[in-house]
Design a protein around this motif. Sequence first.
Motif, PDB file in Angstrom:
ATOM      1  N   ARG A 189       0.887  -0.973  -0.035  1.00 18.88           N
ATOM      2  CA  ARG A 189       0.016  -0.006  -0.035  1.00 18.88           C
ATOM      3  C   ARG A 189       0.975   1.172   0.057  1.00 18.88           C
ATOM      4  O   ARG A 189       0.613   2.369  -0.593  1.00 18.88           O
ATOM      5  CB  ARG A 189      -0.871   0.084   1.059  1.00 18.88           C
ATOM      6  N   ALA A 190       1.900   1.442   0.793  1.00 18.51           N
ATOM      7  CA  ALA A 190       2.613   2.501   0.970  1.00 18.51           C
ATOM      8  C   ALA A 190       3.474   2.927  -0.611  1.00 18.51           C
ATOM      9  O   ALA A 190       3.498   3.893  -0.971  1.00 18.51           O
ATOM     10  CB  ALA A 190       3.961   2.331   1.816  1.00 18.51           C
TER      11      ALA A 190
ATOM     12  N   ASP B  17       0.677   4.197  -2.737  1.00 16.75           N
ATOM     13  CA  ASP B  17       0.348   5.534  -2.384  1.00 16.75           C
ATOM     14  C   ASP B  17       1.438   6.551  -3.037  1.00 16.75           C
ATOM     15  O   ASP B  17       1.028   7.519  -3.619  1.00 16.75           O
ATOM     16  CB  ASP B  17       0.589   5.635  -0.755  1.00 16.75           C
ATOM     17  N   GLU B  18       2.666   5.988  -3.155  1.00 13.07           N
ATOM     18  CA  GLU B  18       3.800   6.812  -3.826  1.00 13.07           C
ATOM     19  C   GLU B  18       3.515   6.953  -5.543  1.00 13.07           C
ATOM     20  O   GLU B  18       3.689   7.918  -6.162  1.00 13.07           O
ATOM     21  CB  GLU B  18       5.150   6.314  -3.686  1.00 13.07           C
TER      22      GLU B  18
ATOM     23  N   LYS C 197       0.842   9.408  -5.954  1.00 17.54           N
ATOM     24  CA  LYS C 197       1.422  10.879  -5.898  1.00 17.54           C
ATOM     25  C   LYS C 197       2.064  11.182  -7.202  1.00 17.54           C
ATOM     26  O   LYS C 197       1.961  12.397  -7.554  1.00 17.54           O
ATOM     27  CB  LYS C 197       2.451  10.826  -4.769  1.00 17.54           C
TER      28      LYS C 197
END
Length: 86
Positions: A20-21, A24-25, A28
């Motif tokens: 997930r991290a 998320d990047e 962005k």
Amino acid sequence: MTWGWEYVPDEETVAAGAPRAFLDEVGKKADELVRAAEALYLHGPGYQGMDEGAKHAFVLGGFFVYMITPRSELVSIWQVTPDPLP
């Protein structure tokens, strides 16, 4: 139309199993690419040139493959590749 980004064919297929991290990047960076494309292709649907083709974008945790399609006002993400090491 308005500019946006999406996974092609869909997020489940392209991003299955990615952390997930990292995703998320990816999101962005995709937002940044949309803003840049919107500024570069002011009249996207009327664009007459060739598409730029596939490109790579590197983010914290890996990279992804995308393409900008001005006529559709779309940044499409085809592949995400998280780093193999955490």
